[in-house]
Design a protein around this motif. Structure first.
Motif, PDB file in Angstrom:
ATOM      1  N   ASN A 153      -2.467   8.879 -12.210  1.00 33.86           N
ATOM      2  CA  ASN A 153      -3.654   8.650 -12.934  1.00 33.86           C
ATOM      3  C   ASN A 153      -4.007  10.008 -13.783  1.00 33.86           C
ATOM      4  O   ASN A 153      -4.258  10.774 -13.391  1.00 33.86           O
ATOM      5  CB  ASN A 153      -5.142   8.473 -12.180  1.00 33.86           C
ATOM      6  CG  ASN A 153      -6.214   7.675 -13.344  1.00 33.86           C
ATOM      7  OD1 ASN A 153      -6.288   8.229 -14.308  1.00 33.86           O
ATOM      8  ND2 ASN A 153      -7.069   7.081 -12.679  1.00 33.86           N
ATOM      9  N   THR A 154      -3.495   9.817 -15.197  1.00 27.14           N
ATOM     10  CA  THR A 154      -3.796  10.882 -15.995  1.00 27.14           C
ATOM     11  C   THR A 154      -5.409  11.301 -16.534  1.00 27.14           C
ATOM     12  O   THR A 154      -5.407  12.559 -16.684  1.00 27.14           O
ATOM     13  CB  THR A 154      -2.925  11.049 -17.259  1.00 27.14           C
ATOM     14  OG1 THR A 154      -3.535   9.665 -18.029  1.00 27.14           O
ATOM     15  CG2 THR A 154      -1.420  10.749 -17.016  1.00 27.14           C
ATOM     16  N   ASN A 155      -6.026  10.200 -16.025  1.00 26.74           N
ATOM     17  CA  ASN A 155      -7.416  10.745 -16.264  1.00 26.74           C
ATOM     18  C   ASN A 155      -7.960  11.242 -15.266  1.00 26.74           C
ATOM     19  O   ASN A 155      -8.869  12.278 -15.539  1.00 26.74           O
ATOM     20  CB  ASN A 155      -8.232   9.114 -16.570  1.00 26.74           C
ATOM     21  CG  ASN A 155      -9.577   9.079 -16.868  1.00 26.74           C
ATOM     22  OD1 ASN A 155     -10.210  10.329 -17.620  1.00 26.74           O
ATOM     23  ND2 ASN A 155     -10.601   8.461 -16.354  1.00 26.74           N
ATOM     24  N   THR A 156      -7.853  11.095 -14.110  1.00 22.71           N
ATOM     25  CA  THR A 156      -8.301  11.728 -12.894  1.00 22.71           C
ATOM     26  C   THR A 156      -7.707  12.830 -12.275  1.00 22.71           C
ATOM     27  O   THR A 156      -8.052  13.676 -11.364  1.00 22.71           O
ATOM     28  CB  THR A 156      -8.848  10.639 -11.873  1.00 22.71           C
ATOM     29  OG1 THR A 156      -7.662  10.150 -11.329  1.00 22.71           O
ATOM     30  CG2 THR A 156      -9.801   9.759 -12.385  1.00 22.71           C
ATOM     31  N   ASN A 157      -6.512  12.872 -12.614  1.00 24.61           N
ATOM     32  CA  ASN A 157      -5.423  13.727 -12.091  1.00 24.61           C
ATOM     33  C   ASN A 157      -5.122  13.620 -10.613  1.00 24.61           C
ATOM     34  O   ASN A 157      -4.950  14.422  -9.862  1.00 24.61           O
ATOM     35  CB  ASN A 157      -5.718  15.150 -12.410  1.00 24.61           C
ATOM     36  CG  ASN A 157      -4.761  16.323 -12.332  1.00 24.61           C
ATOM     37  OD1 ASN A 157      -3.412  15.766 -12.373  1.00 24.61           O
ATOM     38  ND2 ASN A 157      -4.673  17.425 -12.218  1.00 24.61           N
ATOM     39  N   ARG A 158      -5.021  12.264 -10.336  1.00 26.20           N
ATOM     40  CA  ARG A 158      -4.719  11.995  -8.911  1.00 26.20           C
ATOM     41  C   ARG A 158      -3.346  10.992  -8.871  1.00 26.20           C
ATOM     42  O   ARG A 158      -2.877  10.664  -9.677  1.00 26.20           O
ATOM     43  CB  ARG A 158      -5.901  10.941  -8.293  1.00 26.20           C
ATOM     44  CG  ARG A 158      -7.020  11.500  -8.110  1.00 26.20           C
ATOM     45  CD  ARG A 158      -7.206  12.729  -7.273  1.00 26.20           C
ATOM     46  NE  ARG A 158      -8.379  12.988  -6.794  1.00 26.20           N
ATOM     47  CZ  ARG A 158      -9.254  14.000  -7.617  1.00 26.20           C
ATOM     48  NH1 ARG A 158      -8.815  14.367  -8.809  1.00 26.20           N
ATOM     49  NH2 ARG A 158     -10.358  14.416  -7.152  1.00 26.20           N
ATOM     50  N   ILE A 159      -2.580  11.397  -7.868  1.00 28.16           N
ATOM     51  CA  ILE A 159      -1.430  10.990  -7.662  1.00 28.16           C
ATOM     52  C   ILE A 159      -1.388   9.978  -6.350  1.00 28.16           C
ATOM     53  O   ILE A 159      -1.988  10.309  -5.306  1.00 28.16           O
ATOM     54  CB  ILE A 159      -0.018  11.969  -7.552  1.00 28.16           C
ATOM     55  CG1 ILE A 159      -0.113  12.978  -8.529  1.00 28.16           C
ATOM     56  CG2 ILE A 159       1.122  11.281  -7.028  1.00 28.16           C
ATOM     57  CD1 ILE A 159      -0.858  14.315  -8.353  1.00 28.16           C
ATOM     58  N   TYR A 160      -0.980   8.414  -6.764  1.00 26.69           N
ATOM     59  CA  TYR A 160      -0.998   7.577  -5.458  1.00 26.69           C
ATOM     60  C   TYR A 160       0.386   7.639  -4.991  1.00 26.69           C
ATOM     61  O   TYR A 160       1.307   7.219  -5.834  1.00 26.69           O
ATOM     62  CB  TYR A 160      -1.876   6.449  -6.106  1.00 26.69           C
ATOM     63  CG  TYR A 160      -2.840   6.701  -6.625  1.00 26.69           C
ATOM     64  CD1 TYR A 160      -4.128   6.747  -5.726  1.00 26.69           C
ATOM     65  CD2 TYR A 160      -3.405   6.765  -7.947  1.00 26.69           C
ATOM     66  CE1 TYR A 160      -5.565   7.001  -6.324  1.00 26.69           C
ATOM     67  CE2 TYR A 160      -4.543   7.318  -8.440  1.00 26.69           C
ATOM     68  CZ  TYR A 160      -5.570   7.265  -7.361  1.00 26.69           C
ATOM     69  OH  TYR A 160      -6.771   7.635  -8.026  1.00 26.69           O
ATOM     70  N   VAL A 161       0.641   7.246  -3.790  1.00 35.11           N
ATOM     71  CA  VAL A 161       1.991   7.050  -3.118  1.00 35.11           C
ATOM     72  C   VAL A 161       1.831   6.159  -2.120  1.00 35.11           C
ATOM     73  O   VAL A 161       1.065   6.318  -1.083  1.00 35.11           O
ATOM     74  CB  VAL A 161       2.388   8.546  -2.415  1.00 35.11           C
ATOM     75  CG1 VAL A 161       3.882   8.393  -2.028  1.00 35.11           C
ATOM     76  CG2 VAL A 161       2.502   9.513  -3.633  1.00 35.11           C
ATOM     77  N   THR A 162       2.677   5.049  -2.199  1.00 33.97           N
ATOM     78  CA  THR A 162       2.792   4.072  -1.221  1.00 33.97           C
ATOM     79  C   THR A 162       3.614   4.768  -0.059  1.00 33.97           C
ATOM     80  O   THR A 162       4.581   5.385  -0.396  1.00 33.97           O
ATOM     81  CB  THR A 162       3.207   2.809  -1.363  1.00 33.97           C
ATOM     82  OG1 THR A 162       4.321   2.687  -2.043  1.00 33.97           O
ATOM     83  CG2 THR A 162       2.137   2.168  -2.356  1.00 33.97           C
ATOM     84  N   THR A 163       3.319   4.560   1.191  1.00 34.44           N
ATOM     85  CA  THR A 163       4.222   5.345   2.185  1.00 34.44           C
ATOM     86  C   THR A 163       4.821   4.129   3.377  1.00 34.44           C
ATOM     87  O   THR A 163       3.780   3.610   3.798  1.00 34.44           O
ATOM     88  CB  THR A 163       3.239   6.222   2.863  1.00 34.44           C
ATOM     89  OG1 THR A 163       2.395   5.739   3.661  1.00 34.44           O
ATOM     90  CG2 THR A 163       2.663   7.422   2.030  1.00 34.44           C
ATOM     91  N   SER A 164       5.685   3.897   3.598  1.00 35.91           N
ATOM     92  CA  SER A 164       6.680   3.010   4.346  1.00 35.91           C
ATOM     93  C   SER A 164       5.951   1.561   4.144  1.00 35.91           C
ATOM     94  O   SER A 164       5.951   0.751   4.973  1.00 35.91           O
ATOM     95  CB  SER A 164       6.223   3.604   5.713  1.00 35.91           C
ATOM     96  OG  SER A 164       6.894   4.681   6.040  1.00 35.91           O
ATOM     97  N   GLY A 165       5.410   1.541   3.174  1.00 34.86           N
ATOM     98  CA  GLY A 165       5.023  -0.086   2.705  1.00 34.86           C
ATOM     99  C   GLY A 165       3.563  -0.250   3.382  1.00 34.86           C
ATOM    100  O   GLY A 165       3.315  -1.561   3.458  1.00 34.86           O
ATOM    101  N   THR A 166       3.049   0.646   3.803  1.00 31.08           N
ATOM    102  CA  THR A 166       1.665   0.308   4.735  1.00 31.08           C
ATOM    103  C   THR A 166       0.493   1.028   4.284  1.00 31.08           C
ATOM    104  O   THR A 166      -0.621   0.584   4.455  1.00 31.08           O
ATOM    105  CB  THR A 166       1.895   0.339   6.176  1.00 31.08           C
ATOM    106  OG1 THR A 166       2.239   1.802   6.445  1.00 31.08           O
ATOM    107  CG2 THR A 166       2.998  -0.523   6.760  1.00 31.08           C
ATOM    108  N   ASN A 167       0.622   2.115   3.725  1.00 29.69           N
ATOM    109  CA  ASN A 167      -0.624   3.134   3.204  1.00 29.69           C
ATOM    110  C   ASN A 167      -0.418   3.578   2.157  1.00 29.69           C
ATOM    111  O   ASN A 167       0.573   3.528   1.413  1.00 29.69           O
ATOM    112  CB  ASN A 167      -0.577   4.248   4.216  1.00 29.69           C
ATOM    113  CG  ASN A 167      -0.897   3.918   5.866  1.00 29.69           C
ATOM    114  OD1 ASN A 167      -1.396   3.277   6.162  1.00 29.69           O
ATOM    115  ND2 ASN A 167       0.189   4.452   6.788  1.00 29.69           N
ATOM    116  N   LEU A 168      -1.450   3.940   1.547  1.00 30.89           N
ATOM    117  CA  LEU A 168      -1.875   4.636   0.021  1.00 30.89           C
ATOM    118  C   LEU A 168      -2.184   5.941   0.532  1.00 30.89           C
ATOM    119  O   LEU A 168      -3.296   6.237   1.112  1.00 30.89           O
ATOM    120  CB  LEU A 168      -2.750   3.811  -0.581  1.00 30.89           C
ATOM    121  CG  LEU A 168      -3.073   4.388  -2.055  1.00 30.89           C
ATOM    122  CD1 LEU A 168      -1.660   4.156  -3.046  1.00 30.89           C
ATOM    123  CD2 LEU A 168      -4.396   3.696  -2.668  1.00 30.89           C
ATOM    124  N   ALA A 169      -1.502   7.033  -0.083  1.00 31.68           N
ATOM    125  CA  ALA A 169      -1.798   8.403  -0.042  1.00 31.68           C
ATOM    126  C   ALA A 169      -2.228   8.946  -1.265  1.00 31.68           C
ATOM    127  O   ALA A 169      -1.638   8.201  -2.336  1.00 31.68           O
ATOM    128  CB  ALA A 169      -0.733   9.312   0.469  1.00 31.68           C
TER     129      ALA A 169
END
Length: 194
Positions: free
Chosen positions: A25-41
């Motif tokens: 998200n270039t607006n908030t400078n947050r990076i979102y990563v799905t992990t092993s198909g079960t979590n959002l980091a």
């Protein structure tokens, strides 16, 4: 974490499980990563640190994700029959909130957001359908997603905001090209051989 100017690795961050897909998200400078198909980091781009709680949005079979920086919404596809999309609102410093899920075509994969109309185009790797979500009001039951039969299984998705086209890579060496405003299939182009 890689410095985009120098391409040098600057640091490593641990997340639970194996990272599978990411979006920024270039607006908030947050990076979102799905992990092993079960979590959002969630990684804070200013500090480089993983924000917690990482497992707050626990969901299964996560495939791809896309972020709309104008609304601070994250869309995550989940494989299965039927498929579904999680719609998450994240307005830092608040924690992410799951707004709801939308049932869509089976086994969704790639997705892309039209920055002009806020439409979210979602592929399906086992049906001839593409699902189009109205990103202005995605969870409104009076405004359900539109299903468009494109005549072929699709995977990757990209939207060109200038030409008003959505491009959908297929499972058979071709690209379906749609009008991003009307959702009409314009044509299919062969792009390789088997």
């Amino acid at each position: 974490i890689v410095d985009g100017r120098t391409m040098a690795v600057t640091s490593f961050r641990s997340v639970s499980g194996n990272p599978t897909h990411g979006a920024v998200n270039t607006n908030t400078n947050r990076i979102y990563v799905t992990t092993s198909g079960t979590n959002l980091a969630v990684i804070n781009g200013d500090t480089g640190m993983v924000e917690s709680p990482e497992t707050m949005l626990d969901f299964s079979n996560a495939e791809c994700l896309a972020v709309d920086p104008s609304t601070n919404r994250i869309y995550v596809t989940h494989s299965g029959v039927p498929g579904y999309v999680s719609v998450i609102q994240h307005d830092p410093p608040s924690t992410p909130v799951l707004l709801g899920t939308l049932t869509i075509a089976d086994n969704p994969g790639g997705l892309a957001i039209d920055p002009v109309t806020r439409k979210v185009f979602v592929s399906s790797s086992t049906t001839n359908n593409v699902t189009v979500i109205d990103g202005n009001d995605p969870i409104n039951p009076l405004n359900p997603p539109t299903v468009v039969n494109v005549g072929i299984f699709t995977r990757a998705v990209a939207v060109d905001a200038v030409s008003r086209r959505a491009y959908l890579g297929t499972t058979t060496n071709s690209v379906v090209i749609m009008n991003a405003d009307t959702n009409a299939v314009l044509f299919t182009r062969v792009v390789g051989t088997t």
